[in-house]
Design a protein around this motif. Structure first.
Motif, mmCIF file in Angstrom:
data_model
loop_
_atom_site.group_PDB
_atom_site.id
_atom_site.type_symbol
_atom_site.label_atom_id
_atom_site.label_comp_id
_atom_site.label_asym_id
_atom_site.label_seq_id
_atom_site.Cartn_x
_atom_site.Cartn_y
_atom_site.Cartn_z
ATOM 1 N N ALA A 8 0.817 -1.214 0.000
ATOM 2 C CA ALA A 8 0.000 0.000 0.000
ATOM 3 C C ALA A 8 0.851 1.266 0.000
ATOM 4 O O ALA A 8 0.435 2.296 -0.537
ATOM 5 C CB ALA A 8 -0.935 0.000 1.208
ATOM 6 N N GLY A 9 2.044 1.177 0.573
ATOM 7 C CA GLY A 9 2.910 2.357 0.623
ATOM 8 C C GLY A 9 3.229 2.890 -0.761
ATOM 9 O O GLY A 9 3.080 4.090 -1.028
ATOM 10 N N VAL A 10 3.649 1.993 -1.660
ATOM 11 C CA VAL A 10 4.023 2.439 -3.008
ATOM 12 C C VAL A 10 2.796 2.775 -3.860
ATOM 13 O O VAL A 10 2.910 3.488 -4.853
ATOM 14 C CB VAL A 10 4.887 1.377 -3.727
ATOM 15 N N ALA A 11 1.628 2.259 -3.454
ATOM 16 C CA ALA A 11 0.399 2.559 -4.196
ATOM 17 C C ALA A 11 -0.227 3.881 -3.753
ATOM 18 O O ALA A 11 -1.230 4.313 -4.309
ATOM 19 C CB ALA A 11 -0.617 1.429 -4.018
ATOM 20 N N ASN A 12 0.384 4.530 -2.752
ATOM 21 C CA ASN A 12 -0.150 5.796 -2.252
ATOM 22 C C ASN A 12 0.864 6.931 -2.280
ATOM 23 O O ASN A 12 0.535 8.054 -1.911
ATOM 24 C CB ASN A 12 -0.654 5.609 -0.809
ATOM 25 N N HIS A 13 2.064 6.619 -2.699
ATOM 26 C CA HIS A 13 3.126 7.635 -2.689
ATOM 27 C C HIS A 13 3.436 8.063 -4.123
ATOM 28 O O HIS A 13 3.686 7.226 -4.987
ATOM 29 C CB HIS A 13 4.380 7.076 -2.001
ATOM 30 N N THR B 13 -5.439 1.713 -2.122
ATOM 31 C CA THR B 13 -5.059 3.037 -2.639
ATOM 32 C C THR B 13 -5.605 4.181 -1.797
ATOM 33 O O THR B 13 -5.597 5.341 -2.238
ATOM 34 C CB THR B 13 -5.523 3.190 -4.098
ATOM 35 N N GLY B 14 -6.095 3.878 -0.609
ATOM 36 C CA GLY B 14 -6.507 4.925 0.316
ATOM 37 C C GLY B 14 -7.861 5.555 0.037
ATOM 38 O O GLY B 14 -8.150 6.639 0.533
ATOM 39 N N LEU C 177 -12.488 -3.925 -5.440
ATOM 40 C CA LEU C 177 -12.524 -3.856 -3.974
ATOM 41 C C LEU C 177 -11.125 -3.800 -3.375
ATOM 42 O O LEU C 177 -10.852 -3.016 -2.459
ATOM 43 C CB LEU C 177 -13.292 -5.056 -3.413
ATOM 44 N N ILE C 178 -10.229 -4.633 -3.885
ATOM 45 C CA ILE C 178 -8.858 -4.641 -3.360
ATOM 46 C C ILE C 178 -8.153 -3.320 -3.649
ATOM 47 O O ILE C 178 -7.484 -2.753 -2.774
ATOM 48 C CB ILE C 178 -8.066 -5.825 -3.946
ATOM 49 N N TYR D 124 0.158 -1.516 -12.155
ATOM 50 C CA TYR D 124 0.895 -2.778 -11.978
ATOM 51 C C TYR D 124 0.094 -3.779 -11.159
ATOM 52 O O TYR D 124 -0.083 -4.936 -11.558
ATOM 53 C CB TYR D 124 2.233 -2.439 -11.321
ATOM 54 N N TYR D 125 -0.429 -3.346 -10.008
ATOM 55 C CA TYR D 125 -1.233 -4.238 -9.159
ATOM 56 C C TYR D 125 -2.594 -4.537 -9.791
ATOM 57 O O TYR D 125 -3.086 -5.669 -9.730
ATOM 58 C CB TYR D 125 -1.436 -3.621 -7.771
ATOM 59 N N THR D 126 -3.217 -3.523 -10.380
ATOM 60 C CA THR D 126 -4.531 -3.720 -10.999
ATOM 61 C C THR D 126 -4.458 -4.746 -12.121
ATOM 62 O O THR D 126 -5.260 -5.684 -12.182
ATOM 63 C CB THR D 126 -5.087 -2.388 -11.546
#
Length: 199
Positions: A122-127, A193-194, A187-188, A137-139
Motif C-alpha cells: 500500500a505504501g508504493v500505491a499511495n506515494h 489506494t486509500g 474492492l482490493i 501494476y497491481y490492478t
C-alpha cells in the motif's frame, strides 16, 4: 509443447491458484482496514511460509514462467481464437509480475529486513510518483489472474466435452469468472489506494 509438459504446467498452475485464493482472500480483508489484513496475513503465513510450502511455491512460479513462455514461443498466438490470445497475454503479464513481485518481496524480507505486510504494497500505491507505476501494476496483475483462469477454464471445458450445445454454458461460466475478478480487483484496489481510509 509436449502433453506431459502441458499437464505439469496445468498442475503447477493449480498449486499457484490455490495460494492465490488465500492471498487474494487475504487482500479482501483490507476492506476492514490494515489491521484486519495484517491479522489474517499473520495467520496464513504459518501455511505458506513453512519452508517446504514456500519452496514448492517458488518452484511453481519458476516453472510457470519458463513453461508458459516456452508454450508461447513454440505455438505462438497469432490467428488464434480470442480466448487463447487472452490466455497468452495474461500469462505473459503474470510472468513479468511474478518475477518482479517475488524478487521484491524476497529482497524486502531478506536484504532490507522489512515486514512485507499491508504497508509494503500500500505504501508504493499511495506515494507519488511511485503510484503512477504501482496502481496499474497491481490492478493488471489481478485482472490477469482472473483472465488467465477464465481462459484456462474455457479451454479445459472445451477439451473435456466439446459440445456445441454446451458452448453457451461454457461462455457464461467464463464470463462469471471475469465478472467476479472485476469486482474483487475493484474492492482490493480501493482498499490499497486509500479510497476507504487514510494510509
Amino acid at each position: 509443447m509436449s502433453l506431459s509438459l502441458k499437464r505439469l504446467h496445468h498442475t503447477s498452475g493449480i498449486v499457484l491458484a490455490s495460494f492465490l485464493l488465500l492471498h487474494i482472500g487475504n487482500h479482501l480483508f483490507a476492506l476492514g482496514g490494515p489491521q484486519w489484513h495484517i491479522t489474517v496475513m499473520n495467520i496464513l503465513r504459518h501455511i505458506y511460509r513453512f519452508w517446504l510450502v514456500e519452496l514448492v511455491l517458488l518452484f511453481c512460479v519458476g516453472f510457470q514462467v519458463v513453461s508458459g513462455v516456452s508454450f508461447v514461443v513454440r505455438k505462438g498466438f497469432v490467428r488464434q481464437p480470442f480466448y487463447v490470445v487472452v490466455q497468452v497475454l495474461s500469462g505473459l503479464y503474470l510472468s513479468f509480475f511474478m518475477i518482479y513481485h517475488v524478487q521484491a518481496v524476497l529482497r524486502g524480507r531478506l536484504q532490507w529486513k522489512m515486514n512485507t505486510d499491508f504497508y509494503f504494497a500500500a505504501g508504493v500505491a499511495n506515494h507519488y510518483p511511485e503510484k503512477l507505476f504501482f496502481i496499474p501494476y497491481y490492478t493488471l496483475s489481478l485482472v490477469a489472474v482472473f483472465a488467465h483462469i477464465a481462459a484456462a477454464h474455457y479451454i479445459k471445458r472445451m477439451e473435456q466435452r466439446p459440445d456445441q450445445h454446451l458452448l453457451r454454458r461454457y461462455k457464461n461460466e467464463t464470463l462469471g469468472i471475469c465478472l467476479v475478478g472485476s469486482v474483487v480487483t475493484f474492492l482490493i484496489m480501493i482498499a490499497f489506494t486509500g479510497v476507504l481510509y487514510k494510509i
